[in-house]
Design an enzyme around this catalytic site. Structure first.
Site, mmCIF file in Angstrom:
data_model
loop_
_atom_site.group_PDB
_atom_site.id
_atom_site.type_symbol
_atom_site.label_atom_id
_atom_site.label_comp_id
_atom_site.label_asym_id
_atom_site.label_seq_id
_atom_site.Cartn_x
_atom_site.Cartn_y
_atom_site.Cartn_z
ATOM 1 N N ASP A 198 0.843 -1.193 0.000
ATOM 2 C CA ASP A 198 0.000 0.000 0.000
ATOM 3 C C ASP A 198 0.876 1.240 0.000
ATOM 4 O OD1 ASP A 198 1.100 -0.191 2.490
ATOM 5 O OD2 ASP A 198 -0.785 -0.329 3.588
ATOM 6 N N HIS B 137 1.067 -9.111 -3.653
ATOM 7 C CA HIS B 137 0.044 -8.119 -3.313
ATOM 8 C C HIS B 137 0.749 -6.780 -3.150
ATOM 9 C CE1 HIS B 137 -3.875 -6.864 -1.582
ATOM 10 N NE2 HIS B 137 -3.136 -6.086 -0.809
ATOM 11 N N ASP C 236 0.280 -18.447 -5.296
ATOM 12 C CA ASP C 236 0.772 -17.149 -5.761
ATOM 13 C C ASP C 236 -0.411 -16.339 -6.272
ATOM 14 O OD1 ASP C 236 2.270 -15.040 -6.657
ATOM 15 O OD2 ASP C 236 3.223 -16.119 -8.313
ATOM 16 N N GLU D 87 1.537 -10.773 0.442
ATOM 17 C CA GLU D 87 1.934 -9.364 0.498
ATOM 18 C C GLU D 87 3.410 -9.288 0.856
ATOM 19 O OE1 GLU D 87 0.210 -5.038 1.833
ATOM 20 O OE2 GLU D 87 -0.544 -6.802 2.875
#
Length: 737
Positions: A336, A636, A680, A689
């Site tokens: 993020d 991620h 995956d 992540e």
């Protein structure tokens, strides 16, 4: 003139137009986006076409205003009775590089509700340069500092000539002033993001009603149009067909067109495998260089001219505090774009500790300078966050809002609040973690950059006083952090920070505080929120007291096979599902550090090696992206999953099964489940992540293993390298306890 030559001439003209549309005139008009009684705001953006080391922007208003606020520049001069304002760079943004975009947000104040006409000119050394565009302004609020992210996009590059896929227009319906048509492109390779350059034989007024794309731009004469994918239509497989159907308006009389399709999912950036100078089973040199590159991919703020990740650019240049303090820089936390200082400070300290223990490894791998540059990046940011002795910003960005955006950080436009701790809203944990980061940084830089090191140590001392005098958990004071990095307690951080201040200063008061706050019980694990085992190891190193030796050994008896930690069938110490490799790697690092103190050297080193080698490929799969032959392709991670600009990205990308267009070199993913199971899957943030704290102790442990090889005491060199690990097996030592 042949058709091919005519087409190439037209493409050259298009490319020239594209360049001209992105690098325009020296003076730009800045529209006012918001105005109200007493004020207005706007933003002027300039594309940088030459290297700048200082700059000034002149804003000229068609009527006098009473005052002006600029958020990323200093107002150096006011002229013509309040009609002209000269803005100059701040020290942190004085350097602008070719391809950058410089954006200045401003808020004007006036009597009444006005919407003035504003022009802006960028100069450097007295010369007018560049060109630019205006962008929407922002409004500010009180209390928590809210900033609207400055979308500092990459400067678009002219679409390459001669490397795309051609198609001709098929017209379905032709009316006097409009038509419906389509292009069909046969896809020869996997696409992930695309742009189509359309050339008509006569002017087209509008293209619309697409099913798979949107208009990005068009030439002033209406002959050339650029269409870009919608996020939900980003991927096409080799052998498939891209069908671009649309309606258009034109002057009538029949229409013809050709189009060229370009794949924007290609990433030609590669990292040559480092030489395995040790001859070890796994190439530690290669792991170190790639892990450091991962941290470069996580950088926020103004990137240096020598940046090595080509698909990353400047981002979040508007990050600031309540009083306008510059909070740019630092690392984005994981996949993020929030800057969580608690795990960031921890990660910085762990990386620095690894360097202090095993600088020989970084030097031998040719990575010492890169490592020091890597940890200086968050340290510079954390220094900015310490705005007063008893005030520390601890987070920039709201996790909920941020997680609703799937895209590149360079294009963020959401508000990015900044949160701080104070005397009235304390946070001993994050304050002491930051003090530890500064103290380890002092030790790392004191010989190479003594002035910088002295600054770090001064801030470390201030934060230690802050943390000890005003006690409390930061997540009780900053509710925005509670749902993401909530603190369990702060006693381990009081011990942790005190231990590093003692090592930096040799002042007994710090060691006394550390001994007072140590938890001697077996360590649950090691993480950004739990430094128990690290504290135990450091206290034994510094004092050699038997009770600290017993604490370390008790923790590893708890962690070794036969203790309380379960193991996967293939030998991973499995503490928790979320980021399972984080905990095993962290405890492996601490075991290597403990062995350096003389504790159970053979056993601790072999166990640590087995845990790290599990991550590197002992199961036949490497959990480090870009290392080995088989590794994760779909982490991620937002920016790695997005195609090259100007192709579009969005939340529709996350569930796609296609590999990410960019390799996130060196990132350690969360890891397998309890049965060594792993998928995956980009949407699986539990196992797939990446995060700055995942790599920190892992990278330091790899440095430790390389150092063992340099000193010829690695388990492989001692014929004691059997994995999975079983306590008491092999040539070294018995069961710890």
């Amino acid at each position: 003139m042949s058709l091919d030559r005519a087409l190439n001439m037209r493409l050259w003209q298009i490319a020239s137009w594209l360049v001209a549309s992105w690098v325009t005139c020296s003076a730009i008009t800045v529209p006012i986006q918001n105005h109200w009684s007493g004020g207005f705001n706007g933003e002027a953006c300039f594309d940088i076409t030459e290297e700048l080391h200082s700059w000034a922007v002149t804003l000229t208003f068609d009527q006098a205003i009473t005052s002006l606020d600029a958020f990323t520049a200093d107002i150096s001069e006011t002229k013509d009775g309040g009609k002209v304002y000269v803005l100059t760079n701040k020290d942190w943004n004085k350097d602008e590089h070719v391809g950058d975009r410089l954006c200045l947000q401003f808020q004007g104040h006036a009597n009444g509700d006005i919407s003035p006409v504003v022009t802006a000119t960028l100069t450097s050394g007295g010369a007018t340069i560049g060109g630019g565009t205006s962008a929407p302004g922002q409004t500010t609020s009180h209390g928590v500092a809210h900033t609207t992210a400055t979308p500092t996009t990459f400067k678009p590059v002219p679409i390459p000539l001669g490397s795309g896929i051609g198609a001709d227009l098929t017209v379905n319906i032709n009316n006097p002033d409009n038509f419906q048509g389509y292009f069909d492109f046969n896809i020869p390779e996997d696409f992930f993001g695309w742009v189509i350059n359309v050339t008509f034989n006569k002017p087209v007024k509008q293209m619309m009603n697409f099913e798979v794309g949107d208009v990005l731009s068009h030439s002033p004469d209406g002959l050339n149009w650029v269409v870009v994918n919608r996020p939900e239509h980003v991927a096409y497989h080799a052998g498939s067909k891209l069908h671009l159907k649309f309606d258009a308006q034109y002057g009538g009389g029949g229409i013809a067109a050709s189009a060229v399709l370009y794949n924007m999912g290609k990433d030609n950036f590669t990292v040559p495998t480092a030489q395995n100078s040790d001859g070890s089973k796994y190439n530690y040199n290669d792991v170190l260089q790639k892990s450091i590159l991962f941290y470069e991919a996580q950088r926020s703020g103004k990137l240096p001219a020598n940046k090595r990740i080509p698909w990353r650019g400047d981002s979040a240049l508007g990050d600031k505090g309540d009083a306008g303090e510059d909070l740019t820089g630092g690392w984005y936390d994981a996949g993020d774009h929030v800057k969580f200082n608690f795990p960031m400070a921890y990660s910085s300290a762990i990386l620095a500790w690894g360097y202090l223990l095993w600088s020989d490894a970084y030097k031998a791998a040719g990575q010492e300078d890169y490592l020091l540059d890597s940890i200086k990046w968050p340290l510079d940011y954390l220094l900015k966050c310490h705005t007063k002795p008893n005030e520390l910003y601890v987070q920039v960005g709201n996790g909920g809002t941020d997680h609703g955006y799937w895209g590149m950080p360079e294009l963020m436009t959401m508000a990015r609040p900044a949160y701080k701790i104070t005397e009235n809203k304390p946070g001993s944990d994050v304050a002491m973690d930051t003090a530890a980061a500064f103290a380890t940084g002092y030790l790392a830089f004191k010989e190479k950059n003594p002035t910088y090191a002295a600054t770090l140590l001064d801030h470390a001392k201030q934060l230690w006083e802050f943390a000890t005098k005003f006690k409390g958990k930061y997540s009780d004071s900053v509710s925005a952090a509670a749902g993401f990095y909530s603190s369990n307690n702060f006693t381990d951080e009081l011990c942790w920070g005190s231990l590093w201040l003692y090592q930096a200063t040799n002042d007994q008061k710090y060691l006394d505080e550390a001994e007072k706050t140590l938890d001697a019980d077996p360590a649950w694990g090691m993480s950004w929120d739990d430094k128990t085992i690290a504290n135990q190891v450091l206290l034994y190193k510094l004092t050699k007291k038997d009770r600290y030796k017993a604490a370390v050994e008790g923790s590893y008896k708890y962690w070794f096979p036969g203790g309380s930690i379960p193991y996967t069938p293939k030998g991973l110490a499995y503490r928790l599902q979320w980021g399972s490799l984080r905990y095993s790697s962290n405890m492996a690092f601490a075991a290597l550090a403990a062995a350096e103190t003389g504790l159970n050297e053979a056993e601790y080193r072999r166990w640590a090696m087995c845990q790290i080698h599990y991550a590197l490929g002992d199961t036949g799969f490497s959990y480090v992206i870009g290392f080995g032959d088989k590794y994760p392709l779909r982490p991620h991670h937002r920016s790695a999953s997005c195609p090259n600009l100007p192709a579009k990205c969005g939340s529709q990308v996350m569930p796609l099964k296609e590999p990410s267009p960019h390799i996130l070199w060196g990132a350690l993913v969360g890891g397998p489940g309890q049965n060594d199971d792993y998928t995956d899957d980009r949407s699986n943030y539990v196992n797939n992540e990446v995060a700055c704290d995942y790599n920190a102790a892992f990278q330091s442990a790899v440095a430790g293993l390389k150092s063992l090889y340099i000193r010829k005491i690695h388990p492989e060199q001692k014929n004691d390298a059997v994995c999975p690990f079983k306590a008491g097996s092999g040539g070294g030592g018995g069961v710890v306890g």
